[in-house]
Design a protein around this motif. Sequence first.
Motif, PDB file in Angstrom:
ATOM      1  N   UNK A  75       2.989  75.498   1.963  1.00 39.86           N
ATOM      2  CA  UNK A  75       3.038  74.232   1.234  1.00 39.86           C
ATOM      3  C   UNK A  75       4.038  74.321   0.090  1.00 39.86           C
ATOM      4  N   UNK A  76       4.052  75.435  -0.600  1.00 39.70           N
ATOM      5  CA  UNK A  76       5.002  75.596  -1.701  1.00 39.70           C
ATOM      6  C   UNK A  76       6.442  75.519  -1.200  1.00 39.70           C
ATOM      7  N   UNK A  81      11.449  70.655  -0.972  1.00 33.54           N
ATOM      8  CA  UNK A  81      12.304  69.667  -0.336  1.00 33.54           C
ATOM      9  C   UNK A  81      11.849  68.230  -0.564  1.00 33.54           C
ATOM     10  N   UNK A  82      10.668  68.046  -1.125  1.00 29.27           N
ATOM     11  CA  UNK A  82      10.183  66.694  -1.382  1.00 29.27           C
ATOM     12  C   UNK A  82       8.682  66.664  -1.567  1.00 29.27           C
ATOM     13  N   UNK A 114      -1.967  71.745  -9.003  1.00 30.01           N
ATOM     14  CA  UNK A 114      -1.757  72.185  -7.624  1.00 30.01           C
ATOM     15  C   UNK A 114      -0.392  71.773  -7.107  1.00 30.01           C
ATOM     16  N   UNK A 115      -0.088  72.193  -5.915  1.00 27.84           N
ATOM     17  CA  UNK A 115       1.200  71.887  -5.293  1.00 27.84           C
ATOM     18  C   UNK A 115       1.275  70.452  -4.777  1.00 27.84           C
ATOM     19  N   UNK A 116       0.127  69.884  -4.416  1.00 25.96           N
ATOM     20  CA  UNK A 116       0.055  68.541  -3.839  1.00 25.96           C
ATOM     21  C   UNK A 116      -0.838  67.689  -4.730  1.00 25.96           C
ATOM     22  N   UNK A 141      -1.150  82.432   4.747  1.00 27.28           N
ATOM     23  CA  UNK A 141       0.020  82.017   3.975  1.00 27.28           C
ATOM     24  C   UNK A 141       0.094  80.499   3.777  1.00 27.28           C
ATOM     25  N   UNK A 142      -1.045  79.834   3.820  1.00 27.28           N
ATOM     26  CA  UNK A 142      -1.066  78.373   3.696  1.00 27.28           C
ATOM     27  C   UNK A 142      -0.435  77.894   2.394  1.00 27.28           C
TER      28      UNK A 142
END
Length: 136
Positions: A28-29, A34-35, A66-68, A23-24
């Motif tokens: 992260x999602x 939150x920031x 991507x998320x990051x 569930x990595x």
Amino acid sequence: TCGVLFEEKECHQLKSSATLVPLAKDLVESISYFGEVFLITQVFDDASEENVRKTLQASGIVGSGGLVKGHHALFCEKHVSKISIARQIEPGIHIDAEKATVLELQRFLPKVLFIANAQGDSAAPSGSFQKPQGSP
């Protein structure tokens, strides 16, 4: 990210493989709501960094779309460097599976979460959050 996003518990293990926990991406999602998210990974060498980078990009966690953001995936070779980076970023929360890192950062950051497995191994993921023993 060792022991949190990756199944590998020690940085030297990333040289041969970099396997995300199931569930990595969801973790992260959730945090990204939150920031901004920064990923700090302690690696043994350039090959380890490349394994981690490829895995994070292939999963959609890091990179375009991507998320990051790509420049928010940070790497270092030493434990003290990981602590220095975390202090410089001044995150609202730092999540780590290394007890020594958590104990050191508790003095400087508002929230530090420690992830440990059921056997008390300080470097393994368990999905549960706890304060390390001996912390205030």
